[in-house]
Write an enzyme that holds these catalytic residues in place. Sequence first.
Site, PDB file in Angstrom:
ATOM      1  N   SER A  47      33.764  45.762  -6.708  1.00  0.00           N
ATOM      2  CA  SER A  47      32.652  44.977  -7.250  1.00  0.00           C
ATOM      3  C   SER A  47      32.998  44.345  -8.594  1.00  0.00           C
ATOM      4  O   SER A  47      33.855  44.851  -9.325  1.00  0.00           O
ATOM      5  CB  SER A  47      31.432  45.880  -7.438  1.00  0.00           C
ATOM      6  OG  SER A  47      31.005  46.317  -6.176  1.00  0.00           O
ATOM      7  N   ARG A  65       0.807  -1.232   0.000  1.00  0.00           N
ATOM      8  CA  ARG A  65       0.000   0.000   0.000  1.00  0.00           C
ATOM      9  C   ARG A  65       0.837   1.279   0.000  1.00  0.00           C
ATOM     10  O   ARG A  65       0.293   2.374  -0.129  1.00  0.00           O
ATOM     11  CB  ARG A  65      -0.950  -0.006   1.208  1.00  0.00           C
ATOM     12  CG  ARG A  65      -2.180  -0.870   0.958  1.00  0.00           C
ATOM     13  CD  ARG A  65      -3.062  -0.925   2.182  1.00  0.00           C
ATOM     14  NE  ARG A  65      -2.524  -1.821   3.206  1.00  0.00           N
ATOM     15  CZ  ARG A  65      -2.882  -1.802   4.486  1.00  0.00           C
ATOM     16  NH1 ARG A  65      -3.747  -0.900   4.922  1.00  0.00           N
ATOM     17  NH2 ARG A  65      -2.369  -2.661   5.348  1.00  0.00           N
ATOM     18  N   THR A  91       4.017 -14.079  10.719  1.00  0.00           N
ATOM     19  CA  THR A  91       4.880 -13.499  11.755  1.00  0.00           C
ATOM     20  C   THR A  91       5.592 -14.590  12.574  1.00  0.00           C
ATOM     21  O   THR A  91       6.725 -14.400  13.001  1.00  0.00           O
ATOM     22  CB  THR A  91       4.062 -12.597  12.697  1.00  0.00           C
ATOM     23  OG1 THR A  91       2.868 -13.309  13.097  1.00  0.00           O
ATOM     24  CG2 THR A  91       3.634 -11.315  12.000  1.00  0.00           C
ATOM     25  N   ALA A 151      30.205  43.608  -4.397  1.00  0.00           N
ATOM     26  CA  ALA A 151      29.114  42.875  -5.043  1.00  0.00           C
ATOM     27  C   ALA A 151      29.598  42.188  -6.316  1.00  0.00           C
ATOM     28  O   ALA A 151      30.400  42.733  -7.060  1.00  0.00           O
ATOM     29  CB  ALA A 151      27.989  43.840  -5.386  1.00  0.00           C
ATOM     30  N   ARG A 203      40.888  46.357 -15.626  1.00  0.00           N
ATOM     31  CA  ARG A 203      39.837  46.663 -16.599  1.00  0.00           C
ATOM     32  C   ARG A 203      40.380  47.550 -17.718  1.00  0.00           C
ATOM     33  O   ARG A 203      41.385  48.252 -17.552  1.00  0.00           O
ATOM     34  CB  ARG A 203      38.656  47.325 -15.911  1.00  0.00           C
ATOM     35  CG  ARG A 203      38.997  48.627 -15.236  1.00  0.00           C
ATOM     36  CD  ARG A 203      37.768  49.207 -14.521  1.00  0.00           C
ATOM     37  NE  ARG A 203      38.121  50.451 -13.864  1.00  0.00           N
ATOM     38  CZ  ARG A 203      37.923  50.701 -12.585  1.00  0.00           C
ATOM     39  NH1 ARG A 203      37.404  49.781 -11.793  1.00  0.00           N
ATOM     40  NH2 ARG A 203      38.256  51.863 -12.079  1.00  0.00           N
TER      41      ARG A 203
HETATM   42  C1  UD1 Z   1      -0.112  -8.669  13.011  1.00  0.00           C
HETATM   43  C2  UD1 Z   1      -0.651  -9.511  14.148  1.00  0.00           C
HETATM   44  C3  UD1 Z   1      -1.921  -8.869  14.693  1.00  0.00           C
HETATM   45  C4  UD1 Z   1      -1.652  -7.451  15.115  1.00  0.00           C
HETATM   46  C5  UD1 Z   1      -1.018  -6.666  13.983  1.00  0.00           C
HETATM   47  C6  UD1 Z   1      -0.536  -5.338  14.484  1.00  0.00           C
HETATM   48  C7  UD1 Z   1      -0.060 -11.825  13.683  1.00  0.00           C
HETATM   49  C8  UD1 Z   1      -0.541 -13.135  13.167  1.00  0.00           C
HETATM   50  N1  UD1 Z   1      -0.939 -10.840  13.672  1.00  0.00           N
HETATM   51  O1  UD1 Z   1      -1.082  -8.726  11.980  1.00  0.00           O
HETATM   52  O2  UD1 Z   1      -2.409  -9.612  15.787  1.00  0.00           O
HETATM   53  O3  UD1 Z   1      -2.835  -6.830  15.536  1.00  0.00           O
HETATM   54  O4  UD1 Z   1       0.139  -7.358  13.474  1.00  0.00           O
HETATM   55  O5  UD1 Z   1      -0.128  -4.562  13.397  1.00  0.00           O
HETATM   56  O6  UD1 Z   1       1.059 -11.715  14.122  1.00  0.00           O
HETATM   57  N2  UD1 Z   1       6.188  -9.777   8.734  1.00  0.00           N
HETATM   58  C9  UD1 Z   1       7.322 -10.441   8.367  1.00  0.00           C
HETATM   59  N3  UD1 Z   1       7.192 -11.679   7.797  1.00  0.00           N
HETATM   60  C10 UD1 Z   1       6.011 -12.272   7.595  1.00  0.00           C
HETATM   61  C11 UD1 Z   1       4.851 -11.588   7.981  1.00  0.00           C
HETATM   62  C12 UD1 Z   1       4.968 -10.339   8.562  1.00  0.00           C
HETATM   63  O7  UD1 Z   1       8.423  -9.937   8.524  1.00  0.00           O
HETATM   64  O8  UD1 Z   1       5.995 -13.388   7.084  1.00  0.00           O
HETATM   65  C13 UD1 Z   1       6.305  -8.445   9.354  1.00  0.00           C
HETATM   66  C14 UD1 Z   1       5.723  -7.372   8.487  1.00  0.00           C
HETATM   67  O9  UD1 Z   1       6.709  -6.769   7.665  1.00  0.00           O
HETATM   68  C15 UD1 Z   1       5.205  -6.379   9.507  1.00  0.00           C
HETATM   69  C16 UD1 Z   1       4.868  -7.244  10.697  1.00  0.00           C
HETATM   70  O10 UD1 Z   1       5.571  -8.450  10.530  1.00  0.00           O
HETATM   71  O11 UD1 Z   1       6.210  -5.473   9.916  1.00  0.00           O
HETATM   72  C17 UD1 Z   1       3.387  -7.486  10.825  1.00  0.00           C
HETATM   73  O12 UD1 Z   1       2.952  -8.133   9.672  1.00  0.00           O
HETATM   74  P1  UD1 Z   1       1.537  -7.866   9.075  1.00  0.00           P
HETATM   75  O13 UD1 Z   1       1.327  -8.682   7.880  1.00  0.00           O
HETATM   76  O14 UD1 Z   1       1.315  -6.400   8.963  1.00  0.00           O
HETATM   77  O15 UD1 Z   1       0.653  -8.463  10.256  1.00  0.00           O
HETATM   78  P2  UD1 Z   1      -0.863  -8.293  10.449  1.00  0.00           P
HETATM   79  O16 UD1 Z   1      -1.548  -9.315   9.623  1.00  0.00           O
HETATM   80  O17 UD1 Z   1      -1.251  -6.888  10.277  1.00  0.00           O
END
Ligand code: UD1
Length: 453
Positions: free
Chosen positions: A403, A15, A79, A378, A438
């Site tokens: 100048s 986004r 995550t 100047a 000059r």
């Molecule tokens: C996650 C949380 C959610 C929380 C929200 C807060 C989980 C499953 N969910 O959701 O509970 O409310 O964050 O913003 O943890 N990232 C990686 N690798 C991955 C996936 C994500 O590095 O495979 C990083 C992303 O770059 C980001 C962060 O982890 O910085 C969060 O990932 P994002 O996909 O935004 O998590 P949400 O689904 O929003």
Amino acid sequence: MKLGVVILAAGQGTRMKSSLPKVLHTLAEKPLLGHVIDTARHTGAERIAVVYGHGGLQVPESFPDSDLVWVEQAQQLGTGHAVEQALPAMQGMDRVLILYGDVPLIGGGTLTALQQACSSSALALLTVILDDPTGYGRIVRDDQRRIQRIVEQKDANVDEQAVREINTGIMLVEGAKLERWIGQLENDNAQREFYLTDIVAMAVSEGIAVQSTQPQDPFEVMGVNDKLQLAQLERHLQQMRCEALLRAGVMMRDPARVDIRGRLTAGRDVELDVNVIIGGDVQLGDGVKVGANTVIRNSRIGSGVQIFENSVIEDAVVAEGCRIGPFARLRPGADLAADVHIGNFVEIKKSQVDVGSKINHLSYIGDCTIGKKVNIGAGTITCNYDGVNKHRTVIEDNVFIGSDTQLVAPVKVGAEATVGAGSTITRDVAPDSLALSRCKQIGRVGWKKPQKR
Ligand code: UD1
Ligand code: CA
């Protein structure tokens, strides 16, 4: 107690609609990830690991700090999967703090409170209550307000979706337990991802009372997903910085129109007019006044200096009592001694100007050493570049340069000398002498203008 930090920064950031990886977008001229790394350093962490993926090596290459451990997550499988990649780097850590590379304003005080909450439990979460919790993981508590689990938006039923307490994602976990729980994660959920948040239910099933704390300021846990959110965080950070400066005695006519993108150290009775931008490390001595629309980067400005409107100052040193601008440009290596006057449309680069000298109008001074009480007229130009090499100009004490003079470097003008206006000086000028190059003016009385045929 050894603390390790894992910063998740592998996500794509679709986004942002940008070719730059999200965590490299800047807030107050510092990458988002840079803010998080700096905060992590202040937690007393033994080791800091950053999980990167999208954007590839561009992310680690932006942070040459040798003490960071970079862990690649080639495919973003959630995550939990991301943290798993960092587990080898967390070996031997008693506790692991999870931070997000796109949540830049997380504060040290909030993390200290989280650490205190974790002292009585193997797992502590940073949660926050939002008016609109849409999109976030919800904190599910039992009727005694004990945390039971976290349910993601896409997996939540209607009741769970009504919960306004959400998971910020930031948490602190006992190292050994984290490793064991991560090993048990599965991806049987709506997004087919390995959710880090599933470790909460695992902890509860082992009889662990999961703790929670809240951030001191809700902006601390705001993530950046698009440029609107980035701009909102920038505004908030600027407001915080300007309010702190006002409380410290720096006057701003309108704090909403001053941007502190770097670090400002200011003495007493400093005033910043509107649209001043401060970048890098800037020191302003007592009584410095900075006029509207002025940009100052990485510079030291002595006490009593007045900088008038629309000036740009970068990597420069300005001693006490100088008057700069309006419309002056001090480029890297401009080094002005006390009481120097630099006026409008004057550019100074890599030059020393000694006490009391004046360059008041329309001049270029580059690679030059100027003595005391010199007056530069100047339109004077130091011709420092022959197309291949740069050469120096030396102008000794009490010289008067008329100048519209060009000084073709390398060249030296001796002390007390005078250069007549309109001269092109190609050879050294002896001290106490007059140099003039000059053409003689001619006059023809009764001369007739040509007529149109
Ligand atoms: C996650 C949380 C959610 C929380 C929200 C807060 C989980 C499953 N969910 O959701 O509970 O409310 O964050 O913003 O943890 N990232 C990686 N690798 C991955 C996936 C994500 O590095 O495979 C990083 C992303 O770059 C980001 C962060 O982890 O910085 C969060 O990932 P994002 O996909 O935004 O998590 P949400 O689904 O929003
Ligand atoms: Ca998110």
